[in-house]
Design a protein around this motif. Structure first.
Motif, mmCIF file in Angstrom:
data_model
loop_
_atom_site.group_PDB
_atom_site.id
_atom_site.type_symbol
_atom_site.label_atom_id
_atom_site.label_comp_id
_atom_site.label_asym_id
_atom_site.label_seq_id
_atom_site.Cartn_x
_atom_site.Cartn_y
_atom_site.Cartn_z
ATOM 1 N N THR A 146 -28.612 -82.855 -31.532
ATOM 2 C CA THR A 146 -29.134 -82.038 -32.632
ATOM 3 C C THR A 146 -28.207 -80.911 -33.052
ATOM 4 N N LYS A 147 -27.168 -80.672 -32.256
ATOM 5 C CA LYS A 147 -26.229 -79.575 -32.488
ATOM 6 C C LYS A 147 -26.928 -78.213 -32.451
ATOM 7 N N LEU A 148 -27.906 -78.105 -31.559
ATOM 8 C CA LEU A 148 -28.611 -76.849 -31.317
ATOM 9 C C LEU A 148 -28.296 -76.389 -29.905
ATOM 10 N N SER A 149 -28.571 -75.129 -29.623
ATOM 11 C CA SER A 149 -28.310 -74.629 -28.271
ATOM 12 C C SER A 149 -29.367 -75.152 -27.309
ATOM 13 N N PRO A 150 -29.024 -75.285 -26.026
ATOM 14 C CA PRO A 150 -30.017 -75.705 -25.030
ATOM 15 C C PRO A 150 -31.240 -74.783 -25.004
ATOM 16 N N ASN A 151 -31.046 -73.492 -25.218
ATOM 17 C CA ASN A 151 -32.186 -72.574 -25.239
ATOM 18 C C ASN A 151 -33.123 -72.864 -26.406
ATOM 19 N N THR A 152 -32.567 -73.261 -27.537
ATOM 20 C CA THR A 152 -33.403 -73.631 -28.682
ATOM 21 C C THR A 152 -34.222 -74.871 -28.351
ATOM 22 N N ILE A 153 -33.597 -75.839 -27.688
ATOM 23 C CA ILE A 153 -34.305 -77.062 -27.295
ATOM 24 C C ILE A 153 -35.433 -76.720 -26.321
ATOM 25 N N LYS A 154 -35.151 -75.860 -25.350
ATOM 26 C CA LYS A 154 -36.196 -75.443 -24.404
ATOM 27 C C LYS A 154 -37.360 -74.800 -25.147
ATOM 28 N N SER A 155 -37.061 -73.963 -26.120
ATOM 29 C CA SER A 155 -38.114 -73.309 -26.909
ATOM 30 C C SER A 155 -38.923 -74.326 -27.693
ATOM 31 N N GLN A 156 -38.233 -75.311 -28.278
ATOM 32 C CA GLN A 156 -38.938 -76.346 -29.038
ATOM 33 C C GLN A 156 -39.857 -77.160 -28.134
ATOM 34 N N LEU A 157 -39.392 -77.454 -26.925
ATOM 35 C CA LEU A 157 -40.228 -78.191 -25.977
ATOM 36 C C LEU A 157 -41.467 -77.385 -25.599
ATOM 37 N N LEU A 158 -41.262 -76.112 -25.303
ATOM 38 C CA LEU A 158 -42.397 -75.261 -24.926
ATOM 39 C C LEU A 158 -43.387 -75.120 -26.085
ATOM 40 N N ARG A 159 -42.873 -74.871 -27.286
ATOM 41 C CA ARG A 159 -43.755 -74.730 -28.449
ATOM 42 C C ARG A 159 -44.470 -76.042 -28.758
ATOM 43 N N GLY A 160 -43.747 -77.129 -28.678
ATOM 44 C CA GLY A 160 -44.348 -78.439 -28.950
ATOM 45 C C GLY A 160 -45.447 -78.771 -27.965
ATOM 46 N N LYS A 161 -45.212 -78.510 -26.673
ATOM 47 C CA LYS A 161 -46.252 -78.770 -25.667
ATOM 48 C C LYS A 161 -47.460 -77.877 -25.909
ATOM 49 N N GLN A 162 -47.216 -76.630 -26.263
ATOM 50 C CA GLN A 162 -48.333 -75.715 -26.526
ATOM 51 C C GLN A 162 -49.122 -76.149 -27.757
ATOM 52 N N GLN A 163 -48.424 -76.567 -28.800
ATOM 53 C CA GLN A 163 -49.100 -77.029 -30.004
ATOM 54 C C GLN A 163 -49.929 -78.281 -29.715
ATOM 55 N N LEU A 164 -49.383 -79.205 -28.891
ATOM 56 C CA LEU A 164 -50.145 -80.388 -28.500
ATOM 57 C C LEU A 164 -51.379 -79.986 -27.696
ATOM 58 N N ARG A 165 -51.192 -79.051 -26.788
ATOM 59 C CA ARG A 165 -52.315 -78.555 -25.978
ATOM 60 C C ARG A 165 -53.388 -77.943 -26.875
ATOM 61 N N ASP A 166 -52.963 -77.170 -27.870
ATOM 62 C CA ASP A 166 -53.906 -76.561 -28.807
ATOM 63 C C ASP A 166 -54.630 -77.633 -29.630
ATOM 64 N N TRP A 167 -53.882 -78.638 -30.055
ATOM 65 C CA TRP A 167 -54.437 -79.700 -30.886
ATOM 66 C C TRP A 167 -55.412 -80.581 -30.095
ATOM 67 N N LEU A 168 -54.996 -80.961 -28.879
ATOM 68 C CA LEU A 168 -55.789 -81.886 -28.081
ATOM 69 C C LEU A 168 -56.812 -81.208 -27.171
ATOM 70 N N GLY A 169 -56.597 -79.931 -26.891
ATOM 71 C CA GLY A 169 -57.451 -79.224 -25.956
ATOM 72 C C GLY A 169 -56.756 -79.102 -24.614
ATOM 73 N N ASP A 170 -56.979 -78.007 -23.928
ATOM 74 C CA ASP A 170 -56.285 -77.721 -22.669
ATOM 75 C C ASP A 170 -56.465 -78.790 -21.602
ATOM 76 N N ASP A 171 -57.626 -79.388 -21.538
ATOM 77 C CA ASP A 171 -57.916 -80.310 -20.444
ATOM 78 C C ASP A 171 -57.714 -81.777 -20.824
ATOM 79 N N TYR A 172 -57.082 -82.051 -21.953
ATOM 80 C CA TYR A 172 -56.932 -83.430 -22.411
ATOM 81 C C TYR A 172 -56.115 -84.261 -21.429
ATOM 82 N N PHE A 173 -54.973 -83.733 -21.022
ATOM 83 C CA PHE A 173 -54.131 -84.417 -20.040
ATOM 84 C C PHE A 173 -53.969 -83.501 -18.842
ATOM 85 N N ALA A 174 -54.203 -84.019 -17.678
ATOM 86 C CA ALA A 174 -54.009 -83.217 -16.455
ATOM 87 C C ALA A 174 -52.516 -83.159 -16.182
#
Length: 175
Positions: A146-174
């Protein structure tokens, strides 16, 4: 002859060496394309266009060790072209890709929910999640693609997981 030798030969115009490399990566390309696209025709078209671009552009590859990263980047671009055209089309359950979740077998409903959640994410977060969790690429490999910094990728992963958690609900996947 090793993988790097084949890549170097391909970079210098040896089509049989490039063909060998593409065949070695055929399953990977197909699995990756199915993560972005659910339609068999689109997957095959994306792979075909990727192969064509690889044949045309292999001489421009500068470092043999980045062959797979380079090939993945081409494929993802092809998938996004098709995905953006079809993202509002209905999804058929039998066309859903297998979603790898450690230790869990997902029902069709769960797969639909997860894929619907992924569709809600912005492109950058969705792409980071797909490449990391579904393709098994490291943060550094994603950064190279992606030609992005590793820290940007880490942030995208964290934000994406949080958004999925928000969308699906905290307890959707253990976790």
């Amino acid at each position: 002859m090793g993988l790097v030798d084949d890549i170097i030969l391909a970079m210098h115009g040896d089509l049989p060496a490039l063909e060998h490399l593409l065949l070695e990566n055929a399953d990977y390309l197909e699995r990756t394309a199915y993560l972005y696209l659910s339609n068999d025709t689109d997957v095959q078209d994306a792979i075909s266009d990727t192969v064509l671009q690889a044949i045309r552009g292999i001489k421009k590859l500068q470092k043999p060790q980045f062959f797979k990263t380079w090939l993945t980047k081409i494929l993802i671009r092809q998938c996004y072209r098709r995905y953006s055209k079809r993202r509002h089309d209905p999804i058929l359950i039998e066309e859903l890709p297998v979603v790898p979740v450690a230790g869990n077998e997902l029902s069709s409903e769960q797969r639909l929910d997860l894929l619907a959640g992924l569709r809600q994410l912005n492109d950058a977060n969705r792409q980071a999640l797909l490449m990391h969790y579904f393709n098994g690429l490291s943060i550094l490999e994603i950064a190279q693609i992606t030609k992005l910094s590793p820290n940007t990728i880490k942030s995208q992963l964290l934000r994406g997981k949080q958004q999925l958690r928000d969308w699906l609900g905290d307890d959707y996947f253990a976790n």
